[in-house]
Design a protein around this motif. Structure first.
Motif, mmCIF file in Angstrom:
data_model
loop_
_atom_site.group_PDB
_atom_site.id
_atom_site.type_symbol
_atom_site.label_atom_id
_atom_site.label_comp_id
_atom_site.label_asym_id
_atom_site.label_seq_id
_atom_site.Cartn_x
_atom_site.Cartn_y
_atom_site.Cartn_z
ATOM 1 N N ALA A 80 0.886 -1.166 0.000
ATOM 2 C CA ALA A 80 0.000 0.000 0.000
ATOM 3 C C ALA A 80 0.921 1.211 0.000
ATOM 4 O O ALA A 80 1.592 1.482 1.010
ATOM 5 N N VAL A 81 0.996 1.900 -1.124
ATOM 6 C CA VAL A 81 2.059 2.883 -1.335
ATOM 7 C C VAL A 81 1.489 4.283 -1.528
ATOM 8 O O VAL A 81 0.588 4.503 -2.329
ATOM 9 N N GLY A 82 2.030 5.227 -0.766
ATOM 10 C CA GLY A 82 1.723 6.617 -1.040
ATOM 11 C C GLY A 82 2.270 6.966 -2.403
ATOM 12 O O GLY A 82 3.472 6.881 -2.633
ATOM 13 N N MET A 83 1.402 7.322 -3.322
ATOM 14 C CA MET A 83 1.793 7.464 -4.729
ATOM 15 C C MET A 83 2.860 8.538 -4.930
ATOM 16 O O MET A 83 2.605 9.710 -4.676
ATOM 17 N N PRO A 84 4.056 8.155 -5.395
ATOM 18 C CA PRO A 84 5.028 9.178 -5.774
ATOM 19 C C PRO A 84 4.615 9.834 -7.091
ATOM 20 O O PRO A 84 3.879 9.244 -7.886
ATOM 21 N N ASN A 167 -5.209 -11.730 6.491
ATOM 22 C CA ASN A 167 -4.388 -12.394 7.492
ATOM 23 C C ASN A 167 -2.918 -12.188 7.181
ATOM 24 O O ASN A 167 -2.515 -12.093 6.026
ATOM 25 N N GLY A 168 -2.105 -12.178 8.214
ATOM 26 C CA GLY A 168 -0.674 -11.986 8.036
ATOM 27 C C GLY A 168 -0.193 -10.750 8.770
ATOM 28 O O GLY A 168 -0.932 -10.117 9.531
ATOM 29 N N ALA A 169 1.049 -10.401 8.534
ATOM 30 C CA ALA A 169 1.654 -9.258 9.208
ATOM 31 C C ALA A 169 1.195 -7.959 8.571
ATOM 32 O O ALA A 169 1.144 -7.845 7.346
ATOM 33 N N ARG A 170 0.851 -6.981 9.407
ATOM 34 C CA ARG A 170 0.517 -5.636 8.930
ATOM 35 C C ARG A 170 1.641 -4.708 9.376
ATOM 36 O O ARG A 170 1.845 -4.509 10.580
ATOM 37 N N LEU A 171 2.349 -4.154 8.412
ATOM 38 C CA LEU A 171 3.582 -3.440 8.711
ATOM 39 C C LEU A 171 3.540 -2.013 8.182
ATOM 40 O O LEU A 171 3.202 -1.790 7.013
ATOM 41 N N GLY A 190 2.976 -15.844 6.725
ATOM 42 C CA GLY A 190 3.033 -16.251 5.321
ATOM 43 C C GLY A 190 2.680 -15.145 4.350
ATOM 44 O O GLY A 190 2.919 -15.260 3.155
ATOM 45 N N ALA A 191 2.106 -14.066 4.853
ATOM 46 C CA ALA A 191 1.750 -12.919 4.009
ATOM 47 C C ALA A 191 2.043 -11.645 4.790
ATOM 48 O O ALA A 191 2.085 -11.649 6.027
ATOM 49 N N ALA A 192 2.253 -10.564 4.066
ATOM 50 C CA ALA A 192 2.523 -9.286 4.718
ATOM 51 C C ALA A 192 1.878 -8.161 3.919
ATOM 52 O O ALA A 192 1.860 -8.196 2.684
ATOM 53 N N TRP A 193 1.345 -7.195 4.640
ATOM 54 C CA TRP A 193 0.821 -5.957 4.047
ATOM 55 C C TRP A 193 1.735 -4.834 4.507
ATOM 56 O O TRP A 193 1.878 -4.599 5.719
ATOM 57 N N VAL A 194 2.371 -4.176 3.558
ATOM 58 C CA VAL A 194 3.360 -3.141 3.870
ATOM 59 C C VAL A 194 2.819 -1.789 3.424
ATOM 60 O O VAL A 194 2.525 -1.577 2.243
ATOM 61 N N LEU A 195 2.708 -0.875 4.375
ATOM 62 C CA LEU A 195 2.197 0.477 4.117
ATOM 63 C C LEU A 195 3.316 1.480 4.284
ATOM 64 O O LEU A 195 4.050 1.445 5.281
ATOM 65 N N SER A 231 9.617 0.704 -1.295
ATOM 66 C CA SER A 231 8.821 -0.439 -1.760
ATOM 67 C C SER A 231 9.707 -1.589 -2.207
ATOM 68 O O SER A 231 9.512 -2.743 -1.796
ATOM 69 N N VAL A 232 10.686 -1.295 -3.060
ATOM 70 C CA VAL A 232 11.512 -2.379 -3.585
ATOM 71 C C VAL A 232 12.408 -2.952 -2.490
ATOM 72 O O VAL A 232 12.696 -4.160 -2.485
ATOM 73 N N ALA A 233 12.842 -2.120 -1.555
ATOM 74 C CA ALA A 233 13.648 -2.625 -0.445
ATOM 75 C C ALA A 233 12.830 -3.581 0.417
ATOM 76 O O ALA A 233 13.312 -4.646 0.817
ATOM 77 N N ALA A 234 11.580 -3.216 0.706
ATOM 78 C CA ALA A 234 10.727 -4.077 1.522
ATOM 79 C C ALA A 234 10.460 -5.405 0.811
ATOM 80 O O ALA A 234 10.491 -6.484 1.430
ATOM 81 N N LEU A 235 10.223 -5.350 -0.486
ATOM 82 C CA LEU A 235 9.981 -6.574 -1.243
ATOM 83 C C LEU A 235 11.230 -7.456 -1.285
ATOM 84 O O LEU A 235 11.131 -8.687 -1.182
ATOM 85 N N ALA A 236 12.392 -6.841 -1.434
ATOM 86 C CA ALA A 236 13.625 -7.629 -1.471
ATOM 87 C C ALA A 236 13.857 -8.314 -0.132
ATOM 88 O O ALA A 236 14.286 -9.470 -0.079
ATOM 89 N N LEU A 237 13.546 -7.635 0.957
ATOM 90 C CA LEU A 237 13.759 -8.216 2.273
ATOM 91 C C LEU A 237 12.742 -9.305 2.610
ATOM 92 O O LEU A 237 13.101 -10.346 3.165
#
Length: 241
Positions: A80-84, A167-171, A190-195, A231-237
């Motif tokens: 969930a990304v604040g639109m650049p 379900n999953g981590a909300r970060l 097993g799943a994550a939502w990254v804001l 975003s890409v850093a979080a996905l890579a990690l």
């Protein structure tokens, strides 16, 4: 081998016309009858196919067989990304798709430079979805992440609070002193939502609202990253690590 997205029911032996976008791509590549291609429709796996006819505006193909190959990340990571602004959102969608994002939710926040509504928002959503498709064709993914319609942060948090299937981590990516390293905060979920926020980040009030909605503060380290880099850093990690 050239790969094309073909969002149609596919089966062995089927002869069909490619969708317009894929047909134009075939023509640009100057492929010819008899050339082998790969098709995928987003439902899993991919299909070996052969071009049978090149028309002025249409391309006919025949499907041969299905390979149940998957190239998805071990963990489903939803962004969930604040639109650049400007072309940075295009870049973010492309790279997030390549890195395995399960879905992308464009967010409008208080400090967002990019403001979208109505028909303009619908056009941008379609544009970003097309970028995700092209990235899947290039990188080998057989499942296309959904790029959702832009939402105001408060509306998305309200929806996420009502979505018991989330379900999953909300970060929440945050520089707060209480933030834990991202991988540690995600744990074994097993799943994550990254804001994360747009240029300038989320306001204190917006972060407080995210925490109240069940998000845990998480950090990518001591440096302040651009919105698209975060975003890409979080996905890579989370997705590749």
């Amino acid at each position: 081998m050239p790969r094309f997205y073909c969002p149609l029911p596919l089966s062995a032996g089927l002869q069909t016309a490619l969708p317009d976008t894929a047909a134009r791509h075939v023509q640009v590549l100057r492929l010819q009858p008899g050339d082998a291609i790969t098709l995928f429709n987003g439902e899993g796996g991919e299909w070996a196919a052969s071009i049978t006819r090149m028309g002025r505006s249409d391309v006919q193909v025949q499907l041969i067989d299905h390979a149940p190959v998957e190239r998805e990340a071990a963990r489903a990571v939803h962004l969930a990304v604040g639109m650049p602004a400007n072309e940075r959102m295009d870049w973010l969608v492309e790279k997030a798709t390549e890195l395995g994002a399960a879905s992308i939710q464009p967010i409008a926040a208080a400090r967002s430079v990019l403001k979208l509504a109505g028909e303009r928002a619908a056009r941008r959503q379609a544009h970003w979805q097309a970028i995700a498709v092209a990235a899947c064709e290039q990188c080998g993914r057989n499942r296309v992440p959904t790029v959702h319609a832009p939402l105001a942060l408060a509306d998305w948090l309200r929806q996420s609070g009502m979505n018991h299937g989330m379900n999953g981590a909300r970060l929440l990516l945050s520089l707060r002193s209480t933030s834990r390293p991202l991988r540690e905060a995600a744990g074994d979920a097993g799943a994550a939502w990254v804001l994360h926020g747009p240029e300038g980040g989320l306001t204190t009030q917006e972060e407080d609202a995210a925490l109240a909605a069940g998000f845990a503060p998480a950090s990518l380290g001591p440096r302040v990253l651009r919105a698209e880099t975060a975003s890409v850093a979080a996905l890579a990690l989370l997705g590749l690590g």
